[in-house]
Design a protein around this motif. Structure first.
Motif, PDB file in Angstrom:
ATOM      1  N   GLU A 182      -2.791  -1.351   2.509  1.00 14.97           N
ATOM      2  CA  GLU A 182      -3.498  -0.182   3.028  1.00 14.97           C
ATOM      3  C   GLU A 182      -3.628  -0.244   4.540  1.00 14.97           C
ATOM      4  O   GLU A 182      -3.520   0.778   5.228  1.00 14.97           O
ATOM      5  CB  GLU A 182      -4.886  -0.069   2.374  1.00 14.97           C
ATOM      6  CG  GLU A 182      -4.868   0.274   0.901  1.00 14.97           C
ATOM      7  CD  GLU A 182      -4.482  -0.896   0.015  1.00 14.97           C
ATOM      8  OE1 GLU A 182      -4.116  -0.665  -1.151  1.00 14.97           O
ATOM      9  OE2 GLU A 182      -4.536  -2.055   0.494  1.00 14.97           O
ATOM     10  N   GLY A 183      -3.855  -1.465   5.071  1.00  9.01           N
ATOM     11  CA  GLY A 183      -3.953  -1.616   6.518  1.00  9.01           C
ATOM     12  C   GLY A 183      -2.636  -1.310   7.213  1.00  9.01           C
ATOM     13  O   GLY A 183      -2.604  -0.653   8.264  1.00  9.01           O
ATOM     14  N   TRP A 191      -2.084   2.446   7.117  1.00 11.07           N
ATOM     15  CA  TRP A 191      -2.944   3.175   8.057  1.00 11.07           C
ATOM     16  C   TRP A 191      -2.338   3.184   9.458  1.00 11.07           C
ATOM     17  O   TRP A 191      -2.480   4.169  10.191  1.00 11.07           O
ATOM     18  CB  TRP A 191      -4.332   2.541   8.077  1.00 11.07           C
ATOM     19  CG  TRP A 191      -5.303   3.238   8.994  1.00 11.07           C
ATOM     20  CD1 TRP A 191      -5.710   2.838  10.225  1.00 11.07           C
ATOM     21  CD2 TRP A 191      -5.975   4.476   8.737  1.00 11.07           C
ATOM     22  NE1 TRP A 191      -6.592   3.735  10.762  1.00 11.07           N
ATOM     23  CE2 TRP A 191      -6.777   4.751   9.869  1.00 11.07           C
ATOM     24  CE3 TRP A 191      -5.973   5.367   7.661  1.00 11.07           C
ATOM     25  CZ2 TRP A 191      -7.570   5.896   9.951  1.00 11.07           C
ATOM     26  CZ3 TRP A 191      -6.767   6.508   7.757  1.00 11.07           C
ATOM     27  CH2 TRP A 191      -7.551   6.762   8.881  1.00 11.07           C
ATOM     28  N   ALA A 192      -1.638   2.142   9.826  1.00 10.23           N
ATOM     29  CA  ALA A 192      -1.074   2.042  11.177  1.00 10.23           C
ATOM     30  C   ALA A 192       0.045   3.041  11.423  1.00 10.23           C
ATOM     31  O   ALA A 192       0.335   3.384  12.572  1.00 10.23           O
ATOM     32  CB  ALA A 192      -0.571   0.625  11.424  1.00 10.23           C
ATOM     33  N   VAL A 193       0.683   3.543  10.326  1.00  8.83           N
ATOM     34  CA  VAL A 193       1.808   4.477  10.479  1.00  8.83           C
ATOM     35  C   VAL A 193       1.639   5.657   9.509  1.00  8.83           C
ATOM     36  O   VAL A 193       2.608   6.184   8.971  1.00  8.83           O
ATOM     37  CB  VAL A 193       3.160   3.767  10.232  1.00  8.83           C
ATOM     38  CG1 VAL A 193       3.542   2.908  11.412  1.00  8.83           C
ATOM     39  CG2 VAL A 193       3.134   2.926   8.949  1.00  8.83           C
ATOM     40  N   ARG A 194       0.419   6.096   9.323  1.00  8.91           N
ATOM     41  CA  ARG A 194       0.091   7.077   8.291  1.00  8.91           C
ATOM     42  C   ARG A 194       0.578   8.488   8.634  1.00  8.91           C
ATOM     43  O   ARG A 194       0.719   8.857   9.805  1.00  8.91           O
ATOM     44  CB  ARG A 194      -1.424   7.100   8.064  1.00  8.91           C
ATOM     45  CG  ARG A 194      -2.216   7.578   9.278  1.00  8.91           C
ATOM     46  CD  ARG A 194      -3.701   7.277   9.140  1.00  8.91           C
ATOM     47  NE  ARG A 194      -4.469   7.756  10.290  1.00  8.91           N
ATOM     48  CZ  ARG A 194      -4.590   7.063  11.434  1.00  8.91           C
ATOM     49  NH1 ARG A 194      -3.979   5.900  11.573  1.00  8.91           N
ATOM     50  NH2 ARG A 194      -5.319   7.556  12.425  1.00  8.91           N
ATOM     51  N   ALA A 252       3.793  -3.431   0.019  1.00  7.09           N
ATOM     52  CA  ALA A 252       3.969  -2.634   1.237  1.00  7.09           C
ATOM     53  C   ALA A 252       5.126  -3.171   2.076  1.00  7.09           C
ATOM     54  O   ALA A 252       5.959  -2.397   2.569  1.00  7.09           O
ATOM     55  CB  ALA A 252       2.672  -2.640   2.058  1.00  7.09           C
ATOM     56  N   ILE A 253       5.190  -4.491   2.232  1.00  8.89           N
ATOM     57  CA  ILE A 253       6.277  -5.086   3.012  1.00  8.89           C
ATOM     58  C   ILE A 253       7.629  -4.728   2.394  1.00  8.89           C
ATOM     59  O   ILE A 253       8.580  -4.362   3.096  1.00  8.89           O
ATOM     60  CB  ILE A 253       6.096  -6.611   3.101  1.00  8.89           C
ATOM     61  CG1 ILE A 253       4.906  -6.941   4.019  1.00  8.89           C
ATOM     62  CG2 ILE A 253       7.359  -7.277   3.639  1.00  8.89           C
ATOM     63  CD1 ILE A 253       4.536  -8.412   4.048  1.00  8.89           C
ATOM     64  N   ARG A 254       7.726  -4.824   1.075  1.00 13.43           N
ATOM     65  CA  ARG A 254       8.995  -4.511   0.407  1.00 13.43           C
ATOM     66  C   ARG A 254       9.383  -3.053   0.619  1.00 13.43           C
ATOM     67  O   ARG A 254      10.545  -2.743   0.908  1.00 13.43           O
ATOM     68  CB  ARG A 254       8.897  -4.830  -1.096  1.00 13.43           C
ATOM     69  CG  ARG A 254       8.673  -6.309  -1.388  1.00 13.43           C
ATOM     70  CD  ARG A 254       8.994  -6.644  -2.834  1.00 13.43           C
ATOM     71  NE  ARG A 254       8.225  -5.886  -3.796  1.00 13.43           N
ATOM     72  CZ  ARG A 254       7.045  -6.249  -4.288  1.00 13.43           C
ATOM     73  NH1 ARG A 254       6.492  -7.390  -3.874  1.00 13.43           N
ATOM     74  NH2 ARG A 254       6.416  -5.525  -5.182  1.00 13.43           N
ATOM     75  N   VAL A 293      -3.890   7.091   1.649  1.00 10.89           N
ATOM     76  CA  VAL A 293      -2.998   7.232   2.796  1.00 10.89           C
ATOM     77  C   VAL A 293      -1.576   7.320   2.282  1.00 10.89           C
ATOM     78  O   VAL A 293      -1.176   6.574   1.385  1.00 10.89           O
ATOM     79  CB  VAL A 293      -3.136   6.033   3.768  1.00 10.89           C
ATOM     80  CG1 VAL A 293      -2.115   6.137   4.891  1.00 10.89           C
ATOM     81  CG2 VAL A 293      -4.544   5.984   4.346  1.00 10.89           C
ATOM     82  N   THR A 294      -0.807   8.229   2.862  1.00 11.12           N
ATOM     83  CA  THR A 294       0.604   8.364   2.532  1.00 11.12           C
ATOM     84  C   THR A 294       1.432   8.094   3.779  1.00 11.12           C
ATOM     85  O   THR A 294       1.063   8.512   4.877  1.00 11.12           O
ATOM     86  CB  THR A 294       0.916   9.773   2.003  1.00 11.12           C
ATOM     87  OG1 THR A 294       0.166   9.997   0.813  1.00 11.12           O
ATOM     88  CG2 THR A 294       2.400   9.927   1.691  1.00 11.12           C
ATOM     89  N   VAL A 295       2.529   7.378   3.594  1.00 10.19           N
ATOM     90  CA  VAL A 295       3.435   7.077   4.709  1.00 10.19           C
ATOM     91  C   VAL A 295       4.844   7.487   4.309  1.00 10.19           C
ATOM     92  O   VAL A 295       5.320   7.122   3.230  1.00 10.19           O
ATOM     93  CB  VAL A 295       3.432   5.572   5.050  1.00 10.19           C
ATOM     94  CG1 VAL A 295       4.394   5.295   6.208  1.00 10.19           C
ATOM     95  CG2 VAL A 295       2.032   5.103   5.396  1.00 10.19           C
ATOM     96  N   THR A 296       5.504   8.244   5.169  1.00 14.33           N
ATOM     97  CA  THR A 296       6.908   8.588   4.943  1.00 14.33           C
ATOM     98  C   THR A 296       7.705   8.311   6.209  1.00 14.33           C
ATOM     99  O   THR A 296       7.243   8.568   7.326  1.00 14.33           O
ATOM    100  CB  THR A 296       7.067  10.074   4.567  1.00 14.33           C
ATOM    101  OG1 THR A 296       6.461  10.897   5.569  1.00 14.33           O
ATOM    102  CG2 THR A 296       6.438  10.368   3.232  1.00 14.33           C
TER     103      THR A 296
END
Length: 431
Positions: A134-135, A138-141, A187-189, A206-209
């Protein structure tokens, strides 16, 4: 313990102590040090205690983060972005931070300044820790899917999703990954694979694309072997990481930095490469590179070790970065060869870090089978390891020996009069 040899440098008026390393310690081929990254790595270490291969991997990863995922090497349906995850390992005080220092200085103090002068934005930078998925997300959300009263997202998100992380405590990351419910490994994978991540959490969703996250992490050998167990999650995580042994090749009483003028020249060259990447959509292999790759890819695909599962993609990603640093969209044969040399060093590092202990255990299994003939998994666990081995670790060893064609498995009915499924038996393969 390694020995130390003193060499007196009368010109520099100081003593250099050169550390002798074990014979099995990996040795980088000179072909690793290609282009501007190779020149910088060697110059940065000329009068310092940094390991050139450590400096090189920090710079390639950092440059890849700044390039972003717009410029992608395409080969058929395969896409190789300039995105690397690297972990440098050494003994305690073995030079991991020393290898990072000149690259951090170059990128943060010189390249960032030059990019702003050119009207370009540097990538985001974080020191870590990478303690949760999650952290990281959040940095690239993405922007929030909720709106305020004016119809704007309640959180605008992060527009530029290029992120470089320097994680100096990777042992803490591995420890966090083992906690129930922690998503940092997942998350790393996903950030390595696609850059998309959407953890299913009840609160703070949070969603990241399309993120472009790169990292270099540091860890000691002891912590790495202790924390990274031979399990499914470890294999999936480990094969996405470039493992790099670093050491302190010499002790310099009076270290010297690269002169400012030279740093400015390096910064200018790298900034131009970053500008080129921002204007480039696709990289391709030249005809000569395709010929080289047709042989190299087959060789890489034949590797059996779990950590080489993604070897072809790793080599293509490194070659992509070498090409972009040359400001070309044509990946040449020499870019591939330099990348392959670096991959060979990573394989050598894996062997040095992990396989010594594994080989010792594998030899114990072979010796027991040679003496007793067929043994069941239970007999191996009890008689060979006195039950002091985890099932996942032993299964990995047995599968590896099977893959090598050194043992074979079969089943036999139980002879203890008890019901149940047949016992699995392992025997030596006679050649």
């Amino acid at each position: 313990m390694s020995n130390v040899v003193r060499l007196h440098d009368n010109t520099a008026h100081h003593t250099i102590e050169v550390e002798e390393v074990p014979s099995e310690f990996p040795v980088p081929d000179s072909g690793c040090y290609y282009g501007i990254a190779g020149r910088f790595a060697q110059e940065a270490c000329a009068q310092s205690e940094a390991d050139p291969v450590g400096v090189l991997m920090h710079l390639l990863t950092w440059a890849g983060a700044y390039f972003g995922n717009r410029a992608v090497l395409r080969l058929g349906d395969v896409e190789a972005p300039p995105r690397l995850f690297c972990v440098t390992a050494s003994s305690a005080g073995g030079g991991k931070g020393t290898a990072a220092a000149p690259v951090r200085k170059l990128m943060r103090d010189y390249v960032d300044v030059q990019l702003r002068r050119m009207g370009l934005s540097p990538a985001l930078y974080r020191d870590g820790p990478m303690s949760s998925g999650e952290g990281l997300a959040w940095a690239v959300r993405d922007p929030a899917d909720t709106e305020d009263e004016d119809g704007n997202p309640t959180d605008k998100g992060i527009p530029d999703k290029r992120l470089m992380i320097l994680e100096e405590e990777f042992a803490a990351v591995l420890q966090a990954a083992r906690r129930e419910g922690n998503t940092v490994s997942a998350a790393i994978r996903r950030f390595w694979d696609t850059g998309n991540f959407s953890p299913l959490t009840k609160n703070n969703r949070v969603t990241v694309t399309d993120a472009h996250v790169c990292f270099v992490a540091h860890i000691t050998y002891e912590e790495l072997v202790k924390r990274l167990e031979q399990s499914e999650y470890a294999t999936a995580l480990a094969s996405r990481i470039l493992w790099v042994c670093v050491r302190r090749p010499k002790i310099v009483a009076i270290p010297e930095s690269i002169p400012v003028e030279r740093m400015l020249n390096y910064a200018d060259e790298i900034a131009k490469a970053i500008q080129f990447s921002s204007e480039t959509n696709e990289l391709n292999l030249t005809s000569e590179a395709l010929t080289v790759w047709s042989t190299l890819a087959i060789s890489l695909a034949k590797a059996n070790t779990p950590m080489s599962e993604r070897s072809r993609m790793q080599v293509l990603r490194i070659a992509c970065i070498f090409a972009l640093l040359d400001c070309t969209a044509q990946v040449e044969a020499h870019h591939l060869r330099a990348a392959a040399h670096l991959w060979d060093y990573c394989l050598g590092s894996v062997a040095y870090i992990f396989e010594g202990e594994q080989n010792e255990d594998a030899n114990k299994i072979l010796a027991a089978l040679r003496k007793h003939g067929g043994l069941t998994t239970t007999q191996i666990r009890i008689n060979v390891f006195q039950q002091n081995i985890k099932s996942a670790t032993m299964n990995t060893l047995l599968k590896s020996l099977e893959t090598q064609g050194r043992i074979r498995r079969s089943t036999r009915h139980r002879n203890d009069g008890r019901s149940g499924k047949p016992a699995t038996v392992f025997e030596l393969v006679k050649h």
